[in-house]
Design a protein around this motif. Sequence first.
Motif, PDB file in Angstrom:
ATOM      1  N   LEU A  10     -61.972 -64.604  91.074  1.00  0.00           N
ATOM      2  CA  LEU A  10     -61.324 -64.295  89.798  1.00  0.00           C
ATOM      3  C   LEU A  10     -61.807 -62.953  89.248  1.00  0.00           C
ATOM      4  CD1 LEU A  10     -61.369 -67.809  88.066  1.00  0.00           C
ATOM      5  CD2 LEU A  10     -59.407 -66.620  89.055  1.00  0.00           C
ATOM      6  N   ALA A  69     -59.465 -59.696  88.687  1.00  0.00           N
ATOM      7  CA  ALA A  69     -59.373 -59.082  87.365  1.00  0.00           C
ATOM      8  C   ALA A  69     -59.802 -57.618  87.409  1.00  0.00           C
ATOM      9  CB  ALA A  69     -60.234 -59.854  86.363  1.00  0.00           C
ATOM     10  N   TRP A 112     -57.116 -55.513  89.128  1.00  0.00           N
ATOM     11  CA  TRP A 112     -55.968 -55.312  88.239  1.00  0.00           C
ATOM     12  C   TRP A 112     -56.285 -54.291  87.167  1.00  0.00           C
ATOM     13  CZ3 TRP A 112     -51.039 -55.546  87.714  1.00  0.00           C
ATOM     14  CH2 TRP A 112     -50.454 -55.571  86.450  1.00  0.00           C
ATOM     15  N   ARG A 113     -57.484 -54.375  86.576  1.00  0.00           N
ATOM     16  CA  ARG A 113     -57.849 -53.425  85.529  1.00  0.00           C
ATOM     17  C   ARG A 113     -57.995 -52.010  86.111  1.00  0.00           C
ATOM     18  NH1 ARG A 113     -55.789 -54.444  81.420  1.00  0.00           N
ATOM     19  NH2 ARG A 113     -56.673 -52.414  80.959  1.00  0.00           N
ATOM     20  N   VAL A 156     -64.862 -55.957  81.988  1.00  0.00           N
ATOM     21  CA  VAL A 156     -64.729 -56.870  83.127  1.00  0.00           C
ATOM     22  C   VAL A 156     -65.789 -56.570  84.181  1.00  0.00           C
ATOM     23  CG1 VAL A 156     -63.210 -57.618  85.002  1.00  0.00           C
ATOM     24  CG2 VAL A 156     -62.267 -57.230  82.724  1.00  0.00           C
ATOM     25  N   SER A 161     -59.516 -66.614  71.766  1.00  0.00           N
ATOM     26  CA  SER A 161     -60.589 -65.639  71.968  1.00  0.00           C
ATOM     27  C   SER A 161     -61.511 -65.573  70.752  1.00  0.00           C
ATOM     28  CB  SER A 161     -59.993 -64.256  72.242  1.00  0.00           C
ATOM     29  OG  SER A 161     -59.223 -64.263  73.421  1.00  0.00           O
ATOM     30  N   LEU A 171     -62.445 -66.540  77.818  1.00  0.00           N
ATOM     31  CA  LEU A 171     -61.747 -66.197  79.058  1.00  0.00           C
ATOM     32  C   LEU A 171     -60.325 -66.750  79.054  1.00  0.00           C
ATOM     33  CD1 LEU A 171     -64.524 -66.696  81.752  1.00  0.00           C
ATOM     34  CD2 LEU A 171     -63.509 -64.545  80.992  1.00  0.00           C
ATOM     35  N   THR A 221     -56.898 -64.335  79.007  1.00  0.00           N
ATOM     36  CA  THR A 221     -55.989 -64.435  80.149  1.00  0.00           C
ATOM     37  C   THR A 221     -54.663 -65.095  79.791  1.00  0.00           C
ATOM     38  OG1 THR A 221     -57.040 -66.529  80.802  1.00  0.00           O
ATOM     39  CG2 THR A 221     -57.851 -64.513  81.837  1.00  0.00           C
ATOM     40  N   TYR A 222     -54.610 -65.828  78.668  1.00  0.00           N
ATOM     41  CA  TYR A 222     -53.397 -66.566  78.335  1.00  0.00           C
ATOM     42  C   TYR A 222     -52.165 -65.670  78.183  1.00  0.00           C
ATOM     43  CZ  TYR A 222     -50.030 -69.367  75.749  1.00  0.00           C
ATOM     44  OH  TYR A 222     -48.876 -69.981  75.333  1.00  0.00           O
ATOM     45  N   GLY A 244     -51.484 -62.687  79.386  1.00  0.00           N
ATOM     46  CA  GLY A 244     -51.083 -62.135  80.675  1.00  0.00           C
ATOM     47  C   GLY A 244     -50.506 -63.193  81.598  1.00  0.00           C
ATOM     48  N   LEU A 245     -51.144 -64.382  81.607  1.00  0.00           N
ATOM     49  CA  LEU A 245     -50.636 -65.468  82.443  1.00  0.00           C
ATOM     50  C   LEU A 245     -49.262 -65.915  81.979  1.00  0.00           C
ATOM     51  CD1 LEU A 245     -51.167 -67.482  84.722  1.00  0.00           C
ATOM     52  CD2 LEU A 245     -52.263 -68.985  83.042  1.00  0.00           C
TER      53      LEU A 245
END
Length: 375
Positions: free
Chosen positions: A15, A19, A22-23, A42, A181, A228, A232-233, A235-236
């Motif tokens: 993970l 991450a 992607w960043r 990150v 968050s 976390l 991530t919510y 983006g997911l």
Amino acid sequence: MSTLFSPANVVAMVLFSAALAWRTYQVARAPTLPNWAVTACVGGFAAAFLLQQEAVSDEVDAVFGAGAARVANNALLACAVCALVIFFLGSALGPRRYRRVVVELVPLVAAIALMVVAMAMTPPELRGLPLGPATIHDTGIALFYLGAGLYLIYGMIACTGWIVRYLRVADRDLRIGLRLSAVGMASAAAGSIFRALYIVVAWAFGPVVKVLLLLGVPFVIIGGMLFLVGVTYPGLRARVSALRRRRQHRREHEALAPLWTVLVRAFPSIVLRTPPRRRGERLSPRSTHRVYYRRVIEIRDGLVQLSPYLDADFGEVVATDPASAAAALKRALERHAAGEASDGQAKQVLPAAADDIESDVRPLLALSAAMQEGT
């Protein structure tokens, strides 16, 4: 090494790697201060996670001396939290942000310097040991964990405040993620406060109040998990929506095939010319949307070219009676193929309310289905 590669650690490393990749991609596309800050955040958390593993920390201590891994771990956590603070500052302060970023680096540098000095003050046999009743009364240990904890408390409270401010202007999905968050950050800050109280009470006054340390652990763990999930919510959720939209466009692309086929047969020139693409581009998500919109545009162009053979109310018939519209379309195509004369007047071929390409698709889907049923 078996502990390092336990199932939980492998999942976490995958993970973190995903991450960070992607960043890094986001920074390459737009090297802005907020993007750099999130990437550093990150990266800091990922590196700190690795240093928490005994197999890695033992190697670091063997090379740099006892306690080096503990200093690096806490310094990286502090840097990650600082990067998160800088992210919010970079997103909100405009031209003044760079001066404020420099100001934010002052307490970070002070906290790291305090950790280094405190570890140097600690007897060699105690360096690198965790916080607990056996170590809390040593001045170096107490200063080390207190300095690290106070900076984390400051950073997490600051981030919580920024997140709450963003709640006022965020959309629904982002608001849910921000709330999670904020709760996570506040919970982790509360856990860090319990740990700081444990240190102060035991170091300054003598009693070891274990409950304070025990309370701090679940607050930090739950807070970290909530944070976390919160970050991530959105983006997911966006990825799930994008996948759903892609599947929808694939289905509608196929559903439009009967209508597109008869129009291309009558007007081959409506097919748009596109440059050749590599295989990877053809399989990309953008390609799915590209061919979908291309088909819709080609159908509209074909209907416009055929419109002189259609009745003036064809656009309204498409919306109210697709079967009748399909019959009228077939008659118009037959007249065009036979070379009959038309009135030369372009007609409204779609409902007047269809003011964008997405609105055009619904009546076109109904018309295409009616065309297929009539074959």
